[in-house]
Structures are given as structure tokens and as C-alpha cells.
Design a protein around this motif. Structure first.
Motif, short mmCIF file in Angstrom:
data_model
loop_
_atom_site.label_atom_id
_atom_site.label_comp_id
_atom_site.label_asym_id
_atom_site.label_seq_id
_atom_site.Cartn_x
_atom_site.Cartn_y
_atom_site.Cartn_z
N LYS A 61 0.84 -1.20 0.00
CA LYS A 61 0.00 0.00 0.00
C LYS A 61 0.87 1.24 0.00
N TYR A 62 0.35 2.30 -0.59
CA TYR A 62 1.08 3.56 -0.68
C TYR A 62 0.82 4.39 0.57
N LYS A 63 1.84 4.53 1.38
CA LYS A 63 1.77 5.31 2.61
C LYS A 63 0.53 4.94 3.43
N SER A 93 -2.58 5.24 2.41
CA SER A 93 -3.73 5.03 1.53
C SER A 93 -4.40 3.69 1.85
N GLU A 94 -5.71 3.64 1.64
CA GLU A 94 -6.47 2.41 1.84
C GLU A 94 -6.58 1.62 0.55
N ASP A 95 -5.99 2.12 -0.53
CA ASP A 95 -6.05 1.41 -1.80
C ASP A 95 -5.34 0.06 -1.69
N ARG A 149 -0.35 5.92 -11.41
CA ARG A 149 -1.49 6.78 -11.08
C ARG A 149 -1.54 7.99 -12.01
#
Length: 310
Positions: A90-92, A94-96, A233
Motif C-alpha cells: 500500500k502507498y503510505k 492510503s487504503e487502496d 497513477r
């Protein structure tokens, strides 16, 4: 579990993929954890592919194992063909949900007995899944090159192979075996000078040092994943902006078709047509009223009420 293993969570069991090179050897399937079920029930937001390249015995397979949360292994076992593993990242904050497909690339592999066979010119040969038979950069978002800082020829490999990487793919060059730094033959200046000479590349080319036996430098790998993710992104956003731009141009063209010179913007014609519609409506209402007045009264006699039930 290594520090990097805690950052990169394995997602093989939660994300069964189609047939990929070496997957049967690199991925084990098990029960899906409740946390993974919760995350993946919402679906995967992004799919990212990272390739690990380098000369033999530079630590590519060890890095792949650590990314999966496996323990460090002292014994060196040559990788015979491309290995692929899926990990969750995950990116930092983020909940993605990001599924990262990591490839341990073998340039020239060794076919396994009983493996896939192909027939050519009447002869049958076993197919080996390596860089000579697979376009490893197809669909790739980031590349990691590994070298042994005590072996100059592993740096020669990087210098030879980096130009083959598409210019828009971020690259991280890792000098492994930092614990043997007293015997290094590849200096940081050599690497930095080489990177600065890559003027034809549009994406970032970074350099770092690594020691897989004690997790030194693994946070750099974790942070490097930010670059290909953000580049991916950006391409998505740019594609969406292009769609919006095209829609905006179409909307402008549509407005121009109905501008002051168009029939829709002719005020006199608009008033004339509106008056005609009003007159037709009045005529229809008058005709209906006349028909009602001329009709016999019996035609509109009320329906007799039904007698109440006894």
C-alpha cells in the motif's frame, strides 16, 4: 519475518492468478486470512508489476523471498527460470489495495525435465521460461537491478542491460553485500556517474546499497515502490483528463452548432412556433368542448349505483 516482510504482505492465497512463469515453484496456496478477506472483498484497486534483474548470485531470489515474508537463507540455489510472486502493498496511509507482481528474472534458464515442450522443424525441445522467451518488460511499472559490489562484472551487467529498459520505467540499482564493503570493487562514485549519464531516460534512475542478511537497505526498496505506483497513477489521471478534454471539445462543438446563427437561437422563429403550438392547443380544447355539448345527455348518464348486499 523480516522487516520488509511486514511491510509487504503476501497476497498469493488471496489473489489466485492465471498461469505465470515459475508460479508453481514460487507461490504456495493457503487459507485466506480475515484481514485479507476484508481487504480483497472490496476488490484490487491497482495492479503493479516489478521486475528484478541482475547477474547470477547477486541476491535477486533472496530479495524476492524477503518481499514475500520468507526468512533469509544462507544457501545459494541457482534459479533455473523466471519466478513470479504476488504481494500486497500500500502507498503510505492510503487504503487502496495494490497487488504487486514481482518477477525474479533469469536471462538464460535451464529447462526442467517434463516441462513445457515445443516442436520446431520436426524436432521437440523443452521450453524454458527466461528472458529469451518472455518479454519481461511488457506491462512493467518498475525495475530493480542488483549487483554485487565486490564483483565488477555484475556492474558491467547493469551498464549493459539498463539501456534495454523502457525510458519511462523507474529503475532502482541496488549494490548488494554491503557487509563485504571492505572488499568492494564498485564504488558509489562509479554508480552515481553512470546514473547521471542516463540522460535519455525520462523516468528516475536511483541507487542504493543493500545487505539482505541483516535487512539493511530494505526500507529503500519499500519506498522505491512509490515511484512506479505514482507514475501509474499519473498515467491513469492523464488518460482521464484526456477523456475530459475530448468531452469538453465535443460540448463546445455542440454549443457552436446551436449558436446565434442556428435555428434554435432564432427568437422570432421561436415565438412564432410557440404561438402556433398555443393556437393548436386552444383549437383542440374548443373542439373537445363542442363535442361534449353536442353529445346526447344519455351518452353521459351516470352509472347506476349497485344495490347494497343483503
Amino acid at each position: 519475518m523480516s522487516m520488509l516482510g511486514r511491510l509487504f504482505k503476501r497476497s498469493d492465497s488471496a489473489l489466485p492468478a492465471g498461469p505465470t512463469p515459475g508460479r508453481a515453484d514460487s507461490v504456495s496456496h493457503g487459507n485466506i486470512s480475515q484481514n485479507a478477506q476484508k481487504k480483497f472483498s472490496r476488490g484490487v484497486n491497482f495492479n503493479m508489476k516489478i521486475v528484478i534483474k541482475g547477474d547470477r548470485n547477486t541476491g535477486k531470489s533472496t530479495l524476492l523471498n524477503l518481499l514475500q515474508g520468507k526468512p533469509y537463507a544462507e544457501e545459494y540455489l541457482p534459479t533455473q527460470e523466471i519466478q513470479v510472486a504476488n504481494i500486497q502493498w500500500k502507498y503510505k496511509l492510503s487504503e487502496d489495495v495494490v497487488k504487486v507482481e514481482v518477477w525474479d528474472v533469469v536471462d538464460k534458464g535451464k529447462a526442467k525435465r517434463g516441462g513445457l515442450k515445443i516442436t520446431q522443424d520436426g524436432t521437440e525441445s523443452e521450453l524454458c521460461l527466461d528472458a529469451s522467451t518472455v518479454d519481461v518488460y511488457k506491462g512493467t511499472h518498475g525495475a530493480i537491478f542488483m549487483l554485487d559490489m565486490t564483483k565488477a562484472w555484475t556492474f558491467d551487467y547493469v551498464q549493459r542491460e539498463l539501456p534495454n529498459v523502457p525510458a519511462n520505467i523507474p529503475v532502482l540499482i541496488l549494490a548488494n553485500f554491503r557487509d563485504r564493503g571492505a572488499h568492494r570493487t564498485v564504488s558509489p562514485d562509479d554508480l552515481q556517474f553512470f546514473i547521471e549519464a542516463q540522460t535519455a531516460r525520462s523516468a528516475a534512475t536511483m541507487y542504493g546499497e543493500l545487505c539482505l542478511c541483516n535487512d539493511f537497505g530494505l526500507m529503500l526498496v519499500h519506498r522505491f515502490f512509490n515511484l512506479p505506483f505514482l507514475a501509474m497513477r499519473r498515467r491513469i489521471v492523464e488518460a482521464q483528463l484526456e477523456i475530459i478534454d475530448n468531452d469538453t471539445k465535443a460540448a463546445v462543438q455542440e454549443l457552436e452548432l446551436f449558436g446565434p446563427a442556428s435555428a434554435e437561437q432564432n427568437y422570432e422563429r421561436f415565438c412564432e412556433e410557440k404561438t402556433k403550438r398555443l393556437e393548436r392547443a386552444q383549437q383542440q380544447a374548443a373542439a373537445a368542448a363542442a363535442a361534449f355539448e353536442s353529445a346526447p345527455a344519455s351518452t353521459f348518464s351516470p352509472t347506476p349505483a349497485l344495490a347494497p348486499a343483503p
